[in-house]
Motif scaffolding. Structure first.
Motif, mmCIF file in Angstrom:
data_model
loop_
_atom_site.group_PDB
_atom_site.id
_atom_site.type_symbol
_atom_site.label_atom_id
_atom_site.label_comp_id
_atom_site.label_asym_id
_atom_site.label_seq_id
_atom_site.Cartn_x
_atom_site.Cartn_y
_atom_site.Cartn_z
ATOM 1 N N MET A 1 0.849 -1.189 0.000
ATOM 2 C CA MET A 1 0.000 0.000 0.000
ATOM 3 C C MET A 1 0.887 1.242 0.000
ATOM 4 S SD MET A 1 -3.164 0.669 2.498
ATOM 5 C CE MET A 1 -4.422 1.756 1.958
ATOM 6 N N SER A 2 0.570 2.201 -0.844
ATOM 7 C CA SER A 2 1.401 3.391 -0.957
ATOM 8 C C SER A 2 1.119 4.367 0.184
ATOM 9 C CB SER A 2 1.169 4.071 -2.308
ATOM 10 O OG SER A 2 -0.154 4.537 -2.391
ATOM 11 N N LYS A 3 2.138 5.170 0.485
ATOM 12 C CA LYS A 3 2.016 6.188 1.514
ATOM 13 C C LYS A 3 1.406 7.437 0.901
ATOM 14 C CE LYS A 3 5.999 4.879 4.299
ATOM 15 N NZ LYS A 3 7.239 5.375 4.888
ATOM 16 N N GLU A 4 0.913 8.301 1.777
ATOM 17 C CA GLU A 4 0.377 9.583 1.341
ATOM 18 C C GLU A 4 0.862 10.671 2.262
ATOM 19 O OE1 GLU A 4 -3.873 10.180 0.992
ATOM 20 O OE2 GLU A 4 -3.927 8.913 -0.783
ATOM 21 N N GLU A 5 1.327 11.765 1.668
ATOM 22 C CA GLU A 5 1.661 12.977 2.398
ATOM 23 C C GLU A 5 1.059 14.137 1.634
ATOM 24 O OE1 GLU A 5 5.818 13.524 3.338
ATOM 25 O OE2 GLU A 5 6.037 11.453 4.000
ATOM 26 N N THR A 6 1.071 15.315 2.267
ATOM 27 C CA THR A 6 0.577 16.505 1.580
ATOM 28 C C THR A 6 1.627 17.606 1.620
ATOM 29 O OG1 THR A 6 -0.512 17.361 3.557
ATOM 30 C CG2 THR A 6 -1.854 16.038 2.055
ATOM 31 N N ALA A 7 1.579 18.434 0.598
ATOM 32 C CA ALA A 7 2.400 19.638 0.505
ATOM 33 C C ALA A 7 1.462 20.765 0.112
ATOM 34 C CB ALA A 7 3.483 19.466 -0.549
ATOM 35 N N ILE A 8 1.671 21.949 0.687
ATOM 36 C CA ILE A 8 0.851 23.103 0.341
ATOM 37 C C ILE A 8 1.773 24.237 -0.085
ATOM 38 C CG2 ILE A 8 -0.836 24.799 1.132
ATOM 39 C CD1 ILE A 8 -1.895 22.683 3.076
ATOM 40 N N PHE A 9 1.543 24.716 -1.312
ATOM 41 C CA PHE A 9 2.361 25.779 -1.884
ATOM 42 C C PHE A 9 1.466 26.903 -2.385
ATOM 43 C CE2 PHE A 9 4.970 21.940 -3.283
ATOM 44 C CZ PHE A 9 5.897 22.052 -2.261
ATOM 45 N N ALA A 10 1.882 28.134 -2.135
ATOM 46 C CA ALA A 10 1.235 29.314 -2.698
ATOM 47 C C ALA A 10 2.250 29.997 -3.600
ATOM 48 C CB ALA A 10 0.779 30.265 -1.590
ATOM 49 N N GLY A 11 1.820 30.321 -4.811
ATOM 50 C CA GLY A 11 2.727 30.944 -5.768
ATOM 51 C C GLY A 11 1.974 31.752 -6.800
ATOM 52 N N GLY A 12 1.126 32.654 -6.326
ATOM 53 C CA GLY A 12 0.304 33.426 -7.247
ATOM 54 C C GLY A 12 -1.011 32.723 -7.479
ATOM 55 N N CYS A 13 -1.583 32.957 -8.622
ATOM 56 C CA CYS A 13 -2.871 32.369 -8.978
ATOM 57 C C CYS A 13 -2.809 30.844 -8.886
ATOM 58 C CB CYS A 13 -3.239 32.800 -10.394
ATOM 59 S SG CYS A 13 -4.733 32.038 -11.009
ATOM 60 N N PHE A 14 -3.732 30.252 -8.147
ATOM 61 C CA PHE A 14 -3.681 28.795 -7.992
ATOM 62 C C PHE A 14 -3.913 28.063 -9.299
ATOM 63 C CE2 PHE A 14 -7.926 29.358 -5.489
ATOM 64 C CZ PHE A 14 -8.648 29.658 -6.634
ATOM 65 N N TRP A 15 -4.576 28.694 -10.254
ATOM 66 C CA TRP A 15 -4.775 28.047 -11.557
ATOM 67 C C TRP A 15 -3.434 27.651 -12.158
ATOM 68 C CZ3 TRP A 15 -8.112 32.423 -14.106
ATOM 69 C CH2 TRP A 15 -9.378 32.468 -13.503
ATOM 70 N N CYS A 16 -2.445 28.520 -11.991
ATOM 71 C CA CYS A 16 -1.122 28.291 -12.602
ATOM 72 C C CYS A 16 -0.265 27.336 -11.790
ATOM 73 C CB CYS A 16 -0.397 29.616 -12.774
ATOM 74 S SG CYS A 16 -1.243 30.740 -13.900
ATOM 75 N N MET A 17 -0.654 27.040 -10.583
ATOM 76 C CA MET A 17 0.152 26.167 -9.724
ATOM 77 C C MET A 17 -0.282 24.708 -9.783
ATOM 78 S SD MET A 17 2.563 27.966 -8.425
ATOM 79 C CE MET A 17 3.140 26.879 -7.132
ATOM 80 N N VAL A 18 -1.388 24.414 -10.426
ATOM 81 C CA VAL A 18 -1.869 23.033 -10.505
ATOM 82 C C VAL A 18 -1.109 22.264 -11.575
ATOM 83 C CG1 VAL A 18 -3.856 21.554 -11.022
ATOM 84 C CG2 VAL A 18 -4.166 23.608 -9.630
#
Length: 176
Positions: A1-18
């Motif tokens: 079973m794979s592990k899961e972690e989260t990362a949260i980044f802000a870098g301007g408009c979220f549309w461009c960060m996806v």
């Protein structure tokens, strides 16, 4: 079973960060949303009004055995102007500020070391001002913001043409 972690980044408009993270190996989900403010469950209009304290951000769920947090931080830097504290490219204001939100001491250490390495690299002629902050509640944005680059390619292309794409090409692609 794979592990899961989260990362949260802000870098301007979220549309461009996806899009830069969305199709990478080990990425399970990228969600656009708001974080770092004082309003519970804010709306896009509230965040745009600069009254909530929130920043547009992306929450990335990933398998650390496939894609490490350190690799994600490196990809993050290459999507932003780390010398601009009050927005990114054509997106101006505190809701577009660049931030790495960390949710563990390990993530903080990786983010801070990476920030320091970028600062001493002299890659930029201005100081690195991207903040590293503790994670705050993350509120998913409205449905129409999710996967925006796929649903609205013409609008997304205009957003990218607002300076982000040229900046990345000038400052980051010469590194690759």
């Amino acid at each position: 079973m794979s592990k899961e972690e989260t990362a949260i980044f802000a870098g301007g408009c979220f549309w461009c960060m996806v899009q830069p993270f969305d199709s990478l190996p080990g990425i399970k989900k990228v969600v656009s949303g708001y974080t770092g403010g004082h309003t519970v469950n804010p709306t896009y209009e509230e965040v745009k009004s600069h009254t909530t304290g929130h920043t547009e951000a992306v929450k990335i769920t990933f398998d650390p055995e496939v894609m490490s947090y350190k690799q994600l931080v490196q990809i993050y830097w290459q999507q932003t102007d780390p010398t601009d504290a009050m927005g990114q490219f054509q997106d101006r204001g505190d809701n577009y500020r660049p931030v790495i939100f960390v949710n563990s001491p390990e993530q903080r250490q990786i983010a801070e070391q990476s920030r320091k390495a970028l600062a001493i690299s002299e890659q930029f002629d201005k100081p690195i001002v991207t903040k590293v902050e503790d994670v705050a509640p993350f509120y998913p944005a409205e449905d129409y913001h999710q996967d925006f680059y796929q649903k609205n390619p013409d609008v997304f292309a205009q957003q990218e043409a607002g300076g982000r794409e040229a900046f990345i090409k000038t400052h980051w692609e010469k590194e690759n």
